[in-house]
Design a protein around this motif. Structure first.
Motif, PDB file in Angstrom:
ATOM      1  N   SER A  30       0.842  -1.191   0.000  1.00  0.00           N
ATOM      2  CA  SER A  30       0.000   0.000   0.000  1.00  0.00           C
ATOM      3  C   SER A  30       0.875   1.238   0.000  1.00  0.00           C
ATOM      4  N   THR A  31       0.261   2.339  -0.397  1.00  0.00           N
ATOM      5  CA  THR A  31       0.914   3.636  -0.387  1.00  0.00           C
ATOM      6  C   THR A  31      -0.151   4.708  -0.264  1.00  0.00           C
ATOM      7  N   SER A  32       0.247   5.896   0.106  1.00  0.00           N
ATOM      8  CA  SER A  32      -0.689   7.015   0.234  1.00  0.00           C
ATOM      9  C   SER A  32      -0.135   8.221  -0.506  1.00  0.00           C
ATOM     10  N   ARG A  33      -1.036   8.914  -1.165  1.00  0.00           N
ATOM     11  CA  ARG A  33      -0.703  10.174  -1.829  1.00  0.00           C
ATOM     12  C   ARG A  33      -1.556  11.247  -1.179  1.00  0.00           C
ATOM     13  N   ALA A  34      -0.958  12.043  -0.316  1.00  0.00           N
ATOM     14  CA  ALA A  34      -1.753  12.965   0.495  1.00  0.00           C
ATOM     15  C   ALA A  34      -1.071  14.323   0.524  1.00  0.00           C
ATOM     16  N   SER A  35      -1.745  15.312  -0.028  1.00  0.00           N
ATOM     17  CA  SER A  35      -1.319  16.703   0.173  1.00  0.00           C
ATOM     18  C   SER A  35      -1.994  17.277   1.406  1.00  0.00           C
ATOM     19  N   SER A  36      -3.140  16.702   1.786  1.00  0.00           N
ATOM     20  CA  SER A  36      -3.838  17.042   3.020  1.00  0.00           C
ATOM     21  C   SER A  36      -4.726  15.873   3.389  1.00  0.00           C
ATOM     22  N   VAL A  37      -5.332  15.944   4.548  1.00  0.00           N
ATOM     23  CA  VAL A  37      -6.196  14.850   4.989  1.00  0.00           C
ATOM     24  C   VAL A  37      -7.422  14.732   4.095  1.00  0.00           C
ATOM     25  N   ILE A  38      -7.916  15.844   3.589  1.00  0.00           N
ATOM     26  CA  ILE A  38      -9.140  15.830   2.780  1.00  0.00           C
ATOM     27  C   ILE A  38      -8.884  15.208   1.423  1.00  0.00           C
ATOM     28  N   THR A  39      -7.741  15.497   0.840  1.00  0.00           N
ATOM     29  CA  THR A  39      -7.451  14.997  -0.513  1.00  0.00           C
ATOM     30  C   THR A  39      -6.597  13.738  -0.501  1.00  0.00           C
ATOM     31  N   ALA A  40      -6.531  13.049   0.625  1.00  0.00           N
ATOM     32  CA  ALA A  40      -5.684  11.856   0.721  1.00  0.00           C
ATOM     33  C   ALA A  40      -6.246  10.740  -0.155  1.00  0.00           C
ATOM     34  N   THR A  41      -5.355  10.022  -0.782  1.00  0.00           N
ATOM     35  CA  THR A  41      -5.718   8.888  -1.631  1.00  0.00           C
ATOM     36  C   THR A  41      -4.803   7.722  -1.282  1.00  0.00           C
ATOM     37  N   TRP A  42      -5.413   6.560  -1.069  1.00  0.00           N
ATOM     38  CA  TRP A  42      -4.651   5.363  -0.752  1.00  0.00           C
ATOM     39  C   TRP A  42      -4.716   4.404  -1.925  1.00  0.00           C
ATOM     40  N   VAL A  43      -3.592   3.831  -2.239  1.00  0.00           N
ATOM     41  CA  VAL A  43      -3.491   2.825  -3.292  1.00  0.00           C
ATOM     42  C   VAL A  43      -2.938   1.557  -2.654  1.00  0.00           C
ATOM     43  N   PHE A  44      -3.630   0.456  -2.829  1.00  0.00           N
ATOM     44  CA  PHE A  44      -3.156  -0.808  -2.267  1.00  0.00           C
ATOM     45  C   PHE A  44      -3.411  -1.916  -3.274  1.00  0.00           C
ATOM     46  N   GLN A  45      -2.598  -2.950  -3.173  1.00  0.00           N
ATOM     47  CA  GLN A  45      -2.593  -4.007  -4.180  1.00  0.00           C
ATOM     48  C   GLN A  45      -2.422  -5.353  -3.510  1.00  0.00           C
ATOM     49  N   GLY A  46      -3.098  -6.353  -4.058  1.00  0.00           N
ATOM     50  CA  GLY A  46      -2.993  -7.725  -3.588  1.00  0.00           C
ATOM     51  C   GLY A  46      -2.561  -8.652  -4.692  1.00  0.00           C
ATOM     52  N   LEU A  47      -2.769  -9.937  -4.458  1.00  0.00           N
ATOM     53  CA  LEU A  47      -2.397 -10.923  -5.474  1.00  0.00           C
ATOM     54  C   LEU A  47      -3.397 -10.987  -6.610  1.00  0.00           C
ATOM     55  N   TRP A  48      -4.589 -10.441  -6.411  1.00  0.00           N
ATOM     56  CA  TRP A  48      -5.640 -10.596  -7.405  1.00  0.00           C
ATOM     57  C   TRP A  48      -6.191  -9.268  -7.916  1.00  0.00           C
ATOM     58  N   MET A  49      -6.078  -8.188  -7.135  1.00  0.00           N
ATOM     59  CA  MET A  49      -6.705  -6.922  -7.508  1.00  0.00           C
ATOM     60  C   MET A  49      -5.809  -5.739  -7.163  1.00  0.00           C
ATOM     61  N   ASN A  50      -6.051  -4.641  -7.869  1.00  0.00           N
ATOM     62  CA  ASN A  50      -5.501  -3.327  -7.536  1.00  0.00           C
ATOM     63  C   ASN A  50      -6.660  -2.456  -7.053  1.00  0.00           C
ATOM     64  N   CYS A  51      -6.465  -1.764  -5.945  1.00  0.00           N
ATOM     65  CA  CYS A  51      -7.530  -0.954  -5.365  1.00  0.00           C
ATOM     66  C   CYS A  51      -7.020   0.447  -5.044  1.00  0.00           C
ATOM     67  N   ALA A  52      -7.968   1.389  -5.013  1.00  0.00           N
ATOM     68  CA  ALA A  52      -7.672   2.773  -4.639  1.00  0.00           C
ATOM     69  C   ALA A  52      -8.842   3.301  -3.836  1.00  0.00           C
ATOM     70  N   GLY A  53      -8.527   4.052  -2.795  1.00  0.00           N
ATOM     71  CA  GLY A  53      -9.558   4.654  -1.957  1.00  0.00           C
ATOM     72  C   GLY A  53      -9.190   6.062  -1.587  1.00  0.00           C
ATOM     73  N   ASN A  54     -10.181   6.839  -1.182  1.00  0.00           N
ATOM     74  CA  ASN A  54      -9.926   8.229  -0.802  1.00  0.00           C
ATOM     75  C   ASN A  54     -10.449   8.479   0.597  1.00  0.00           C
ATOM     76  N   ALA A  55     -10.256   9.698   1.048  1.00  0.00           N
ATOM     77  CA  ALA A  55     -10.652  10.058   2.406  1.00  0.00           C
ATOM     78  C   ALA A  55     -12.151  10.054   2.605  1.00  0.00           C
ATOM     79  N   MET A  56     -12.919  10.094   1.543  1.00  0.00           N
ATOM     80  CA  MET A  56     -14.378  10.076   1.646  1.00  0.00           C
ATOM     81  C   MET A  56     -14.930   8.671   1.858  1.00  0.00           C
ATOM     82  N   GLY A  57     -14.071   7.660   1.797  1.00  0.00           N
ATOM     83  CA  GLY A  57     -14.509   6.287   2.025  1.00  0.00           C
ATOM     84  C   GLY A  57     -14.804   5.515   0.768  1.00  0.00           C
ATOM     85  N   ALA A  58     -14.652   6.106  -0.399  1.00  0.00           N
ATOM     86  CA  ALA A  58     -14.914   5.399  -1.651  1.00  0.00           C
ATOM     87  C   ALA A  58     -13.706   4.545  -2.018  1.00  0.00           C
TER      88      ALA A  58
END
Length: 237
Positions: A30-58
């Motif tokens: 996993s990794t995070s791209r965050a200029s602030s808490v509001i615009t934070a974006t998380w990217v994480f990856q497993g053996l089967w999928m690539n996923c991305a989420g944001n601070a809004m919970g999506a």
């Protein structure tokens, strides 16, 4: 011995559950791209999928497009984790048959051999899971500390720690099975030696009695229970 076999079985089952959870998890790195808490974006990856989420919970995930374009270490980790799960299932089934407290499996020696095979499968399952998680973690750390690597760098995900814990429990369960079987094999060997001693003692006793009768000039009575000793009326004519 039954207590330690139950402990080993529980450790193996919990380790198998952790291995399954780590395999299906998407948080291997996993990794995070965050200029602030509001615009934070998380990217994480497993053996089967690539996923991305944001601070809004999506959270949005997509599967890997094709196995032919995947990195080799991901395919190796997939194979090792699947092998670990299969071995864990077979080990659990063999352990239920080979444990001393169960009523199936045959004699004590046969049950001890089945339990030994179950412990061996648990041990190999733990090694497979440990190898997969360690290989994946080594790749992440190598890329993270490589100054020449210019692509996105990731950190260790939670699934790796779950996989390490599951592999440790499987290995521990296999080792406890091995240690609990020494008493079973020694007991079976002592029973076999005892039966051999009783047979030898009875043979020596009967043989010695026959020799004593011959030394005193007495002929031992014939055994008419055997068909070979049944003579007709003209046997002595």
């Amino acid at each position: 011995m039954s207590f330690w076999q139950i402990v080993a079985l529980l450790a193996g089952i919990v380790g198998l559950g952790a291995t399954i959870g780590a395999t299906v998890s998407n948080d291997w790195k996993s990794t995070s791209r965050a200029s602030s808490v509001i615009t934070a974006t998380w990217v994480f990856q497993g053996l089967w999928m690539n996923c991305a989420g944001n601070a809004m919970g999506a959270v949005h995930c997509r599967q890997h497009h094709t196995i032919f374009k995947l990195d080799g270490y991901i395919q190796v980790c997939r194979g090792l984790m699947i092998a670990a799960i299969c071995l864990g299932f077979f080990a659990t089934a063999c352990a239920l048959v080979g444990m001393k407290c169960t009523k199936i499996g045959g004699s004590d020696l046969i049950k001890a051999r089945i339990a030994f095979f179950a412990g061996f499968q648990f041990f190999i399952s733990g090694l497979c899971s440990l190898s997969a998680c360690s290989l994946y973690a080594h790749r992440i750390t190598s890329e993270f500390f490589d100054p020449m690597f210019m692509a996105q760098k990731y950190e260790l995900g939670a699934a790796l720690f779950i996989g390490w814990g599951g592999s440790a429990l499987c290995i521990l369960g296999g080792l406890v099975f091995f240690l609990s079987l020494s008493e079973g094999f020694s007991k079976s060997q002592s029973n076999a030696d005892r039966r051999r001693y009783v047979y030898s003692a009875s043979y020596i006793s009967s043989h010695g009695k026959s020799q004593a009768q011959l030394a005193n000039g007495k002929r031992p009575p014939p055994d008419y229970s055997s068909p070979s000793q049944q003579f007709d009326k003209n046997a002595y004519v």
